[in-house]
Design a protein around this motif. Structure first.
Motif: not given
Length: 933
Positions: A355-381
């Protein structure tokens, strides 16, 4: 008395030393065989070593055993895997402890430059589970006093350990490991003092890299309790580059399972310590990096580990108010926030939740945002993720300066995914968004790599990643592409196979540029490996140089490989391809990249001014020699062009260098390839046929040598009519099926072969008008015939002559032997005089047979004529006699007539028989006269 005792002690010591030296020398082979046999009896693996020595002198009074270049290779499913390879293993034993107390006291074990490869298969089987227990011993059979084995000190020097757990998707590498431990292993409870340094530590889980070549250090006392088989690390600090991680570990091994309880944390550490784990930052003027913000890391692993299960685990990583930049660089990364949680409570991999609840940063005032939630990575992600932002490569180049590298351009994305992977495959779930790339430029002056993407647009839907536009230039190869990729989600999540259908067009594919870049990279890789070892002791040089060569070889092989997890079908249209000295043009057809095999179906192109069509494949599988299997059809191939460009022609048909004309070729080709894709000629097998068109050898020195030898000057004007040949190449030899060549002069019958070693074995047989040869063996034959019989019909005899040419020696130094032979003779190796006599005999015999046949015909005609005349004579006489009898009127007259008639018939028979006798006599005279002539 004291002097005698001292002399006795010194004598015993000297004798012991000499005995030890003698034993190790005299019984060296016996010792080697004993160690190998004993080890293999106890192991489910193959143990071998190069040399072994035993010495009391090296560490007197301890016994020193050295084993050089030992290895253990598995069996069955592990038969291709080397468990261990140890250039030098040293064991130091105290022999007096065994002699006096029946104990084996191992004072020291040192493994130098060891290579350990630990593997767990998907079914849980381990390649190090090789000990083969002997039969159970009954308690009564055991000795009263059990033998004790103790160990004081062990050490790994400059060693590598590779661990790959295919069952759980976990892998780690420890490169240049230096580890030692000391303690009293004869005790059940003691403290083991350990010191560990790893130059490069890498860690992967489920196909993703979490640590990459991190420098590691650990000083750890371990509390050992062998009575309970419990071991504990308490209050230890592990350094990963500049990041200290505090951890506590408790391990118990009550049975075949391992109970683990591990806790670790790096609470409220400076962000810079965490950034040291990023190779791009740590290896690039890390001391000049300025960072602010807080970083916190904690985690655990608890539970049972065995062939069926693994412990539960979890980790939490937080970054708040993060920022970093290099000194004197105006831009940097700001507003960095991250909250990542990984949890698996029971050790079942499929129960892992990321669970990547939050990921953000900015480079030269340009923001990048991401999040990810993963379960059951083997059978049926199940995946819920988003990524939005603009990545400016020029700004990255400023924020993280990289030597010899220039970057520019931008990548923009706005994508969302929500659903199960199996639903994505059925075009269900939610997947939308786009990727755009604009004016991307990447230039590395050291590796000579240049990548340019002018424009790229891709979008996603639940089933496919659709490439609408892709325009770029890689390694001097401009291209445009479009198409779609399937299973892209599992590819990015688990490195599963990705499939695709792509249309690719290019005006120029420059493979020479890529091969040059690869060679430079391999050279630098080898030099780096060598330089990194330059401080090692002199005794390590030989082994490390071997490793360096192996590394370079592996790099070369890797450059030829196709990724295992792709299955792409490409519809190609390429105007020009540059490969070594070859210029391939107008290439069109289907190319497939799958299972590390490059396949071509109905590919057509122009090469060496000829038209080619091919279908086949090149296998570039990992850890295997490249192999090729193709069928080719070539039209209007210039013979000299073929020799100029193709090593197969250069080695097997060197005469093509001076030949003129064209060929049509249809053949199948299979064999192994070298690392640079050139053919391994000894493994090559070719079966096919060709048609020679406008072929001549007027400029060939070998052919002119043959003209001079035969003195058949008309050969200079030899013109070949279209000729069909069948041939094969196998085990380094080109073999032609016997064939006939029609020319403007005569026919040639050819049979033979030539080899990769340039050896020649050919026989040529040709009809030849011998009277046209003014000198040489044919002229000599004419002279011999004239001497034997001046009236012989030479023209008729010459029709039976053939010239036999044998060619031996090598392509560089051919050896010709020419004979004019009688085609009807059983032995073609006789002298000219003998052949002349034989021809005269044959001609005379033919003439005698003809005379006999003519005489027989005349004799039969005479006899036939005599039979006709005698028959007519008999018929007329018998008719006249019968008429006299009929014309008689009275009985007396009839009696007289009968007497006369009987006399007439007898006279006619006598005359007829005389005619037949005369004809038979004349016939016999004719036959006898014919025989005498």
């Amino acid at each position: 008395m004291l002097k005698k005792v001292l002399f006795s002690i010194v004598g015993i010591i000297l004798f012991s030393i000499l005995a030890a030296m003698g034993v190790s020398f005299i019984y060296k082979n016996e010792i080697k065989n004993l160690i190998t046999r004993t080890a293999n009896e106890k192991l489910r693996a193959n143990f071998q070593f190069e040399d072994a020595s035993i010495s009391l002198l090296r560490h007197f009074p301890s016994l020193s055993i050295e084993i050089e270049n030992s290895s253990i290779v598995g069996k069955n499913e592990f038969k291709n895997d080397t468990l261990s390879q140890i250039p030098k293993l040293t064991i130091q034993i105290a022999p007096l402890a065994y002699l006096l107390d029946n104990n084996i006291e191992i004072q020291e074990v040192i493994l130098e430059r060891a290579q350990l490869n630990l593997i767990i298969l998907p079914n849980g089987k381990m390649n190090w589970d090789i000990y083969q227990p002997g039969p159970q011993v009954a308690p009564s059979e055991k000795s009263d006093q059990a033998m004790k084995i103790s160990l004081d000190h062990y050490q790994f020097i400059d060693s590598d350990i590779h661990y790959n757990d295919n069952m759980r998707g976990f892998a780690t590498q420890l490169i240049q490991l230096n580890h030692e431990g000391s303690g009293d292993f004869s005790q059940d409870i003691f403290t083991l003092k350990t010191s560990t340094k790893v130059e490069k530590l890498s860690l992967e889980f489920l196909g993703k890299t979490y640590l990459s070549e991190v420098k590691s250090k650990l000083e750890a006392p371990i509390e050992m309790n062998f009575s309970k088989m419990e071991f504990a690390f308490k209050n230890n600090d592990l350094f990963l580059n500049d990041l200290p991680i505090h951890f506590d570990v408790w391990v118990a091994m009550p049975d075949t399972s391992i109970d683990l309880d591990i806790k670790f944390h790096a609470l409220q550490s400076p962000l810079k310590d965490f950034l040291s784990l990023i190779p791009l930052l740590y290896q690039n003027s890390f001391k000049d990096l300025q960072a602010s913000g807080e970083f916190a890391l904690s985690g655990y692993a608890k539970g049972k580990m065995n062939g069926r299960s693994m412990p539960g685990f979890g980790m939490e990583l937080r970054i708040s108010k993060g920022a970093f930049s290099y000194t004197q660089v105006p831009v940097g990364v700001k507003h960095m926030e991250m909250n990542l949680q990984i949890d698996n409570s029971n050790g079942i991999v499929d129960h892992t939740v990321v669970d990547l609840k939050k990921f953000q940063l900015s480079m030269n005032n340009q923001p990048i945002q991401a999040n990810l939630f993963l379960k059951n990575p083997i059978s049926n992600p199940y995946l819920k993720a988003s990524l939005k932002g603009v990545l400016n490569l020029g700004e990255i180049a400023k924020i993280i300066p990289q030597k010899n590298t220039q970057m520019s351009g931008s990548i923009q994305s706005d994508v969302q995914l929500d659903g199960y992977v199996q639903d994505f495959k059925q075009a269900k779930g939610k997947a939308s968004g786009y990727f755009k790339a604009h004016q991307i430029q990447y230039d590395n002056s050291e590796t000579k790599q240049k990548i340019s993407i002018q424009n790229a647009v891709a979008s996603i839907n639940p089933k496919s990643l659709v490439i609408s536009t892709l325009e770029g230039n890689v390694a001097n190869t401009p291209f445009t592409a479009s198409g779609s990729l399937q299973n892209y989600v599992l590819y990015f999540l688990k490195n599963d196979k990705i499939t695709g259908n792509i249309t690719l067009k290019s005006p120029l594919v420059d493979l020479n540029s890529r091969s040059t870049t690869t060679a430079q990279q391999n050279s630098r890789s080898g030099n780096a490996a060598l330089n990194s070892r330059s401080g090692n002791a002199a005794q390590q040089n030989d082994s490390r140089s071997t490793t360096t060569a192996s590394t370079a070889s592996s790099a070369s092989s890797t450059a030829l490989q196709i990724p295992k997890n792709i299955d792409f079908t490409l519809q190609t249209s390429i105007d020009k391809i540059l490969f070594k000295d070859l210029v391939i043009s107008q290439a069109k057809g289907e190319i497939r990249l799958a299972d590390q095999v490059l396949s071509m179906d109905n590919l057509s192109f122009q090469l060496a001014n000829a038209s080619w069509k091919s279908t086949g494949s090149i296998s570039l599988k990992e850890n295997q020699h490249p192999t090729v299997q193709f069928a080719f059809n070539i039209q209007d191939l210039n013979i000299q062009e073929a020799h100029k460009y193709f090593s197969l022609v250069q080695k097997f048909a060197p005469i093509a260098a001076t030949a003129q004309g064209k060929v049509h070729v249809d053949f199948s080709y299979s064999g192994s390839l070298e690392a640079d894709l050139s053919p391994d000629l000894m493994s090559t097998t070719v079966v096919g046929n060709m048609d020679l068109v406008d072929f001549n050898l007027k400029n060939s020195a070998s052919f002119n040598q043959l003209v001079s030898l035969t003195q058949w000057n008309q050969l200079k004007n030899l013109e070949l009519k279209p000729t069909h040949l069948n041939f094969q190449i196998k085990q380094g030899r080109l073999q032609f099926k016997p064939f006939e060549v029609q020319t403007n002069l005569t026919k040639f019958h050819v049979n033979g072969s030539n080899g990769l070693d340039q050896s020649l074995e050919y026989t040529i047989l040709t009809d030849i008008p011998a009277k046209t040869l003014q000198s040489g063996v044919a002229a000599s034959l004419n002279q011999q015939l004239a001497k034997l019989n001046p009236n012989i019909n030479l023209e008729k005899i010459q029709q039976a002559l053939k010239m036999q040419i044998t060619i031996r020696g090598t392509a560089q130094k051919p050896q010709f032997k020419v004979n004019v032979i009688n085609s009807q003779a059983t032995n073609g190796n006789t002298s000219v005089a003998t052949q002349a006599k034989e021809l005269v005999k044959q001609e005379a015999k033919q003439q005698i047979n003809k005379q006999l046949d003519d005489a027989k015909i005349k004799a039969e005609a005479l006899k036939k004529e005599a039979e006709v005349i005698s028959q007519k004579l008999r018929q007329e006489a018998y008719a006249n006699a019968d008429r006299l009898v009929e014309e008689a009127k009275n009985p007396f007259a009839k009696i007289a007539a009968q007497k006369i008639a009987e006399r007439l018939k007898k006279e006619a028979d006598r005359k007829a028989d005389a005619l037949l006798e005369e004809a038979d006599k004349k016939a016999q005279e004719l036959m006898e006269k014919a025989r005498q002539n």
